[in-house]
Design an enzyme around this catalytic site. Sequence first.
Site, mmCIF file in Angstrom:
data_model
loop_
_atom_site.group_PDB
_atom_site.id
_atom_site.type_symbol
_atom_site.label_atom_id
_atom_site.label_comp_id
_atom_site.label_asym_id
_atom_site.label_seq_id
_atom_site.Cartn_x
_atom_site.Cartn_y
_atom_site.Cartn_z
ATOM 1 N N ASP A 102 0.865 -1.190 0.000
ATOM 2 C CA ASP A 102 0.000 0.000 0.000
ATOM 3 C C ASP A 102 0.896 1.233 0.000
ATOM 4 O O ASP A 102 1.303 1.705 -1.065
ATOM 5 C CB ASP A 102 -0.922 -0.096 1.222
ATOM 6 C CG ASP A 102 -1.879 1.065 1.349
ATOM 7 O OD1 ASP A 102 -1.936 1.890 0.425
ATOM 8 O OD2 ASP A 102 -2.572 1.155 2.377
ATOM 9 N N ARG A 164 -10.199 -12.635 7.483
ATOM 10 C CA ARG A 164 -8.990 -13.276 6.933
ATOM 11 C C ARG A 164 -9.316 -14.622 6.294
ATOM 12 O O ARG A 164 -8.624 -15.084 5.399
ATOM 13 C CB ARG A 164 -7.958 -13.529 8.044
ATOM 14 C CG ARG A 164 -7.329 -12.286 8.638
ATOM 15 C CD ARG A 164 -6.100 -12.678 9.447
ATOM 16 N NE ARG A 164 -5.679 -11.656 10.384
ATOM 17 C CZ ARG A 164 -4.868 -10.633 10.084
ATOM 18 N NH1 ARG A 164 -4.415 -10.502 8.861
ATOM 19 N NH2 ARG A 164 -4.518 -9.754 11.007
HETATM 20 P P1 IMP Z 1 1.978 -0.543 3.772
HETATM 21 O O1 IMP Z 1 3.045 -0.542 4.806
HETATM 22 O O2 IMP Z 1 1.200 0.768 3.775
HETATM 23 O O3 IMP Z 1 2.437 -0.917 2.382
HETATM 24 O O4 IMP Z 1 0.885 -1.560 4.220
HETATM 25 C C1 IMP Z 1 1.060 -2.895 4.161
HETATM 26 C C2 IMP Z 1 0.262 -3.578 5.253
HETATM 27 O O5 IMP Z 1 -0.927 -2.859 5.591
HETATM 28 C C3 IMP Z 1 -0.196 -4.910 4.739
HETATM 29 O O6 IMP Z 1 0.688 -5.898 5.193
HETATM 30 C C4 IMP Z 1 -1.559 -5.081 5.346
HETATM 31 O O7 IMP Z 1 -1.435 -5.723 6.588
HETATM 32 C C5 IMP Z 1 -2.063 -3.690 5.626
HETATM 33 N N1 IMP Z 1 -3.015 -3.226 4.584
HETATM 34 C C6 IMP Z 1 -2.794 -2.303 3.615
HETATM 35 N N2 IMP Z 1 -3.890 -2.124 2.854
HETATM 36 C C7 IMP Z 1 -4.819 -2.981 3.330
HETATM 37 C C8 IMP Z 1 -6.176 -3.283 2.917
HETATM 38 O O8 IMP Z 1 -6.747 -2.745 1.958
HETATM 39 N N3 IMP Z 1 -6.806 -4.237 3.655
HETATM 40 C C9 IMP Z 1 -6.230 -4.880 4.728
HETATM 41 N N4 IMP Z 1 -4.978 -4.626 5.125
HETATM 42 C C10 IMP Z 1 -4.274 -3.679 4.434
#
Ligand code: IMP
Length: 177
Positions: A102, A164
Site C-alpha cells: 500500500d 482473513r
Molecule cells: P503498507 O506498509 O502501507 O504498504 O501496508 C502494508 C500492510 O498494511 C499490509 O501488510 C496489510 O497488513 C495492511 N493493509 C494495507 N492495505 C490494506 C487493505 O486494503 N486491507 C487490509 N490490510 C491492508
Amino acid sequence: MSEVLYSARELEKVVADLAAEIAADFAGQPLLLLGLLKGCHPFLADLSRHLSRYQVELSVDYLQAKSYIGKASSGRVTISPLNPDDSFCRRRHVIVVDDIFDSGLTMKEVMAWLKERGAASVKSCVLLRKTGCSRVVMEPDYQGSVIPDAFVVGYGLDYNEQYRELPYIKILGKNEP
Ligand code: IMP
Ligand code: MG
C-alpha cells in the site's frame, strides 16, 4: 454492499503465475520465503505449494510486521521476529512475502531490517499492489495484481482481525462490518 474483486479461482491463477515467475529466477537455488504475519498466511501457503512443482530449494519462515490500525496505515512499522536468533537470514536469498503493498513502508522497513542482518539478497513479493498510495521509491519485485485505492479484505487480509478466512478478496463496504 461489498464487491468481490478476486474469486478463489482467479486468485489461484494469480498465485500460480507468481510461482512460475519466481521459479524461473531461482531455479536450482536455495530460497527463503519470509512471510509477514498475519496477512501472508493463505498466500504463502498457496505460493509455496505451487513452487513445489519447480526445482527450487525452498524454506519458509515468518516475521510479524504491523503498521495498520483499523483502515489506515499508522506510518510506523513494528517488526517482531518469531525466531529469537535474528541471524536466521544471514547469507540467505530471501523473498519477503506480503498480502498487499500500500504505502510500501512495511516492505521497505522489513527489507532494510533483513539487509542489516546479513541477508545475501532480499526481494519482495506481494499478492496485491494498490495504485497511487506509495510513499516509497521502491517497487515490489513480484506483484500479483494491481488494485484501485480501496480497503480490501479476505484471503488473509483483515479489518480488525475479521475476514482473513474468506477464500476470495472483496472491497469492504462502507457500512460493514
Ligand atoms: P503498507 O506498509 O502501507 O504498504 O501496508 C502494508 C500492510 O498494511 C499490509 O501488510 C496489510 O497488513 C495492511 N493493509 C494495507 N492495505 C490494506 C487493505 O486494503 N486491507 C487490509 N490490510 C491492508
Ligand atoms: Mg500485513
